[in-house]
Design a protein around this motif. Structure first.
Motif, PDB file in Angstrom:
ATOM      1  N   THR A  32      10.156  -0.887  -0.667  1.00  0.00           N
ATOM      2  CA  THR A  32       9.237   0.203  -0.962  1.00  0.00           C
ATOM      3  C   THR A  32       8.492  -0.129  -2.249  1.00  0.00           C
ATOM      4  OG1 THR A  32      10.757   1.759   0.102  1.00  0.00           O
ATOM      5  CG2 THR A  32       9.057   2.697  -1.313  1.00  0.00           C
ATOM      6  N   ALA A  91       0.899   6.939   2.208  1.00  0.00           N
ATOM      7  CA  ALA A  91       2.053   6.087   2.481  1.00  0.00           C
ATOM      8  C   ALA A  91       1.826   5.340   3.784  1.00  0.00           C
ATOM      9  CB  ALA A  91       3.311   6.939   2.578  1.00  0.00           C
ATOM     10  N   ASN A  93       3.664   2.599   6.435  1.00  0.00           N
ATOM     11  CA  ASN A  93       4.912   1.948   6.827  1.00  0.00           C
ATOM     12  C   ASN A  93       4.614   0.924   7.903  1.00  0.00           C
ATOM     13  OD1 ASN A  93       7.130   2.137   9.207  1.00  0.00           O
ATOM     14  ND2 ASN A  93       8.136   2.053   7.207  1.00  0.00           N
ATOM     15  N   ASN A 102       7.420  -0.193   3.094  1.00  0.00           N
ATOM     16  CA  ASN A 102       6.781   1.079   2.773  1.00  0.00           C
ATOM     17  C   ASN A 102       5.816   0.848   1.616  1.00  0.00           C
ATOM     18  OD1 ASN A 102       8.356   2.988   4.536  1.00  0.00           O
ATOM     19  ND2 ASN A 102      10.048   2.153   3.345  1.00  0.00           N
ATOM     20  N   LEU A 104       3.117   2.353  -0.693  1.00  0.00           N
ATOM     21  CA  LEU A 104       2.565   3.610  -1.189  1.00  0.00           C
ATOM     22  C   LEU A 104       1.254   3.301  -1.890  1.00  0.00           C
ATOM     23  CD1 LEU A 104       5.460   4.370  -0.478  1.00  0.00           C
ATOM     24  CD2 LEU A 104       5.497   5.836  -2.476  1.00  0.00           C
ATOM     25  N   VAL A 119       3.437   8.500  -7.648  1.00  0.00           N
ATOM     26  CA  VAL A 119       3.761   7.493  -6.635  1.00  0.00           C
ATOM     27  C   VAL A 119       4.738   6.466  -7.194  1.00  0.00           C
ATOM     28  CG1 VAL A 119       2.817   5.603  -5.259  1.00  0.00           C
ATOM     29  CG2 VAL A 119       1.624   7.792  -5.339  1.00  0.00           C
ATOM     30  N   ARG A 333      10.562  10.894  -0.682  1.00  0.00           N
ATOM     31  CA  ARG A 333      11.237   9.594  -0.676  1.00  0.00           C
ATOM     32  C   ARG A 333      12.715   9.832  -0.348  1.00  0.00           C
ATOM     33  NH1 ARG A 333      12.132   4.095  -3.165  1.00  0.00           N
ATOM     34  NH2 ARG A 333      14.384   3.990  -3.082  1.00  0.00           N
ATOM     35  N   THR A 361       5.745   9.980   9.869  1.00  0.00           N
ATOM     36  CA  THR A 361       5.296   8.901   9.000  1.00  0.00           C
ATOM     37  C   THR A 361       3.779   8.963   9.003  1.00  0.00           C
ATOM     38  OG1 THR A 361       5.274   7.322  10.832  1.00  0.00           O
ATOM     39  CG2 THR A 361       7.261   7.408   9.464  1.00  0.00           C
ATOM     40  N   VAL A 378       9.628   6.787   3.343  1.00  0.00           N
ATOM     41  CA  VAL A 378       8.873   7.967   2.927  1.00  0.00           C
ATOM     42  C   VAL A 378       8.583   8.798   4.172  1.00  0.00           C
ATOM     43  CG1 VAL A 378       6.685   8.807   1.986  1.00  0.00           C
ATOM     44  CG2 VAL A 378       7.856   6.869   0.920  1.00  0.00           C
TER      45      VAL A 378
END
Length: 544
Positions: A32, A91, A93, A102, A104, A119, A333, A361, A378
């Motif tokens: 992430t 976000a 993914n 992930n 961000l 973030v 998160r 998502t 996320v």
């Protein structure tokens, strides 16, 4: 947790025996991270190219919404697509090399530092993008300071090396002297300005030669070439790169995982996001070097184990991402446990339960229902009207948890707002409350006048433009914004406020939470009050 999962997925045995095993295995697969940069350094372009190389989109290219070009996948607001900048965070993914990434996406404009801070509280690592022609820029420094306070490991990408700019060795010196990280180049460029041929992977001594594609819309063809052949075919360009790489060897500037994770060094990668040169090396580094999720510390500095019952915290709230549905998404998160859609969670702040039936998502403006998630993921909780930024969440059957709050940046610009059409006052008030909750701006109200004459406080002027745009098009409440002459803001209390109201050039207002703040028209007057009346409460708003 000891529930056996075999029956849920049929008779075939699973690779893990318990939910706890599954959580730990899945957490190891997560990466992430966020990308930070100065505006125009190439952050949004690099985001698109990561998606291209991961197979999440079929073609890339210029991400600014100029004529004949499409806007960035991660940019969903009309203002973002029209102006070619990232305003909101989102976000993304996507799978890559048997891992779940992930990403961000953060606002690239300096006026949205506060959103970026939120973030960064939800990621485990950062990719810092530097424009090779400009080096370290003011926004880069400011964002890195946030990374330092969050103790985030940083991977650096020297971007735009296909254009005239600073020498790579100069850029390394700037990283060390201005940011304080020891640069450890993993790849090194071969080629002169405007003619980037490829990169040497200093960890393997393999030269990767790139071939351009039209507008960088496809993955750049790569050819791995040994040193002897590269020396013969690349001539002086190879000799220069090899000499510089040898110099880096001599001073021990090699990638060191331990110091990277400790925030002392930064692995450096070279390339050009626009032409896709070096993108694969950088994406591989996120999998190979960036840390998987670790147990998160709670408010008491105690780690919440990854395999404990599910917990999460809200780092962003966004409304009206779907124009067809006036919904509100809380981005959370996942910190521990296995999240299952439909499970009931509890908000620590209110003690109230809420269902997660519409968990999703979010991929730019698109969303997909998510059935399960693990630490590092996320989740967008749709229509979670009772959740605010910074809220801690936990499984209603598990132990309570409260994670540290997400601080705010001190506002630097102020303005007043009023509805152009007084008949739209109801929509105006609704918009004020919604956009304040999202953190688009801070809305301050006079305790006596209420919503009649709110003051808007923000880090930068562009936040006011977004505020006005969204009030008009999402809430049907066009507004007039006028600059306000305040120069400083401090948090205060009722006793101090009674004294401060008697001072010239001071105005007492209240946040939506009820906290009182004092606004000062003159910074020097504030300094005099602080010196002469130290008993008054005047706390600065500081992100720490």
């Amino acid at each position: 947790m000891s529930k056996n999962l075999g029956s849920r997925f049929g008779a075939a045995p699973l690779a893990w025996a318990t939910v706890s095993d599954q959580v730990l295995i899945e957490a190891k697969r997560r990466r992430t991270f966020a990308i930070i940069s100065h505006p125009d350094a190439g952050k949004t372009t690099l985001t698109e190219k990561f998606l291209l190389y991961a197979g999440a989109i079929t073609s890339g290219g210029a991400v600014k919404a100029h004529e004949g070009r499409r806007s960035a996948t991660s940019d969903w607001m009309d203002m973002e697509q029209k102006r070619g900048i990232s305003i909101t965070s989102t976000a993304l993914n996507f799978p890559y090399r048997q891992h779940e990434l992930n990403l961000l996406d953060t606002p690239g404009h300096r006026d949205f530092s506060e959103d970026t801070y939120r973030v960064l509280s939800a990621v485990d690592a950062v990719v810092m993008v530097l424009d090779s022609a400009k080096g370290i820029e003011p926004q880069t420094l400011k964002l890195f300071e946030v990374c330092r306070t969050q103790k985030l490991p940083v991977i650096t990408f020297l971007n735009k090396l296909d254009r005239p700019g600073l020498e790579p060795l100069e850029l390394l010196d700037m990283i060390e002297t201005q940011i304080g990280l020891r640069p450890t180049p993993a790849t090194w460029p071969v080629g002169s300005f405007g003619d980037l041929r490829g990169v040497i992977d200093r960890r393997t001594d393999v030269f990767t030669r790139f071939t351009r594609t039209a507008r960088g819309s496809k993955i750049a063809p790569e050819e791995e070439v040994d040193a002897e052949r590269a020396a013969a075919e690349e001539g002086k360009e190879w000799d220069k790169a090899a000499e510089e790489s040898g110099l880096l060897d001599a001073i021990g500037a090699n990638v060191d995982l331990e110091s990277f994770l400790a925030g002392e060094s930064t692995p450096v990668f070279a390339g050009s996001a626009l032409t896709n040169f070096g993108v694969r090396h950088l994406l591989d580094a996120i999998v190979d070097l960036a840390p998987a999720p670790l147990p998160r510390l709670d408010i008491n500095n105690e780690p919440r184990g990854l395999d404990t019952p599910v917990s999460a915290f809200v780092f962003k709230v966004q409304a009206n991402m779907d124009k067809n549905h006036r919904d509100r998404i809380a981005f959370a998160r996942i910190c521990s446990g296995k999240f299952d859609r439909g499970m009931v969670m509890t908000c620590e702040r209110t003690g109230r339960p809420f269902a997660t039936k519409y968990a999703s998502t979010v991929f730019g403006a698109e969303r997909t229902t998510v059935d399960e998630a693990f630490p590092g993921d996320v989740v967008g909780l749709v229509n979670a009207t009772g959740l605010n930024i910074g809220d801690s969440l936990f499984d209603e059957t598990g132990p309570e948890v409260k994670f540290p709050p997400i601080p705010s940046f001190a506002p630097e610009v102020f303005a007043t707002a009023r509805p152009i059409d007084t008949a739209k006052s109801k929509q105006f008030r609704k918009g004020l409350a919604q956009l304040n909750e999202e953190g688009v701006v801070q809305v301050l109200k006079d305790p006596d006048w209420g919503d009649a004459s709110p003051v808007l406080a923000a880090v930068g002027q562009l936040q006011f433009d977004v505020f006005a745009n969204r009030l008009e098009f999402e809430f049907n409440a066009p507004i007039e914004i006028s600059p306000a002459s305040y120069q400083a803001i401090r948090v205060t209390d009722k006793e101090s406020a009674d004294v401060l109201r008697q001072k010239p050039g001071v105005r007492i207002l209240a946040r939506f939470s009820g906290d009182l703040v004092a606004l000062f028209e003159n910074k020097y007057a504030l300094q005099r009050i602080e010196q002469n009346e130290p008993e008054l409460r005047l706390d600065p708003i500081v992100a720490t």
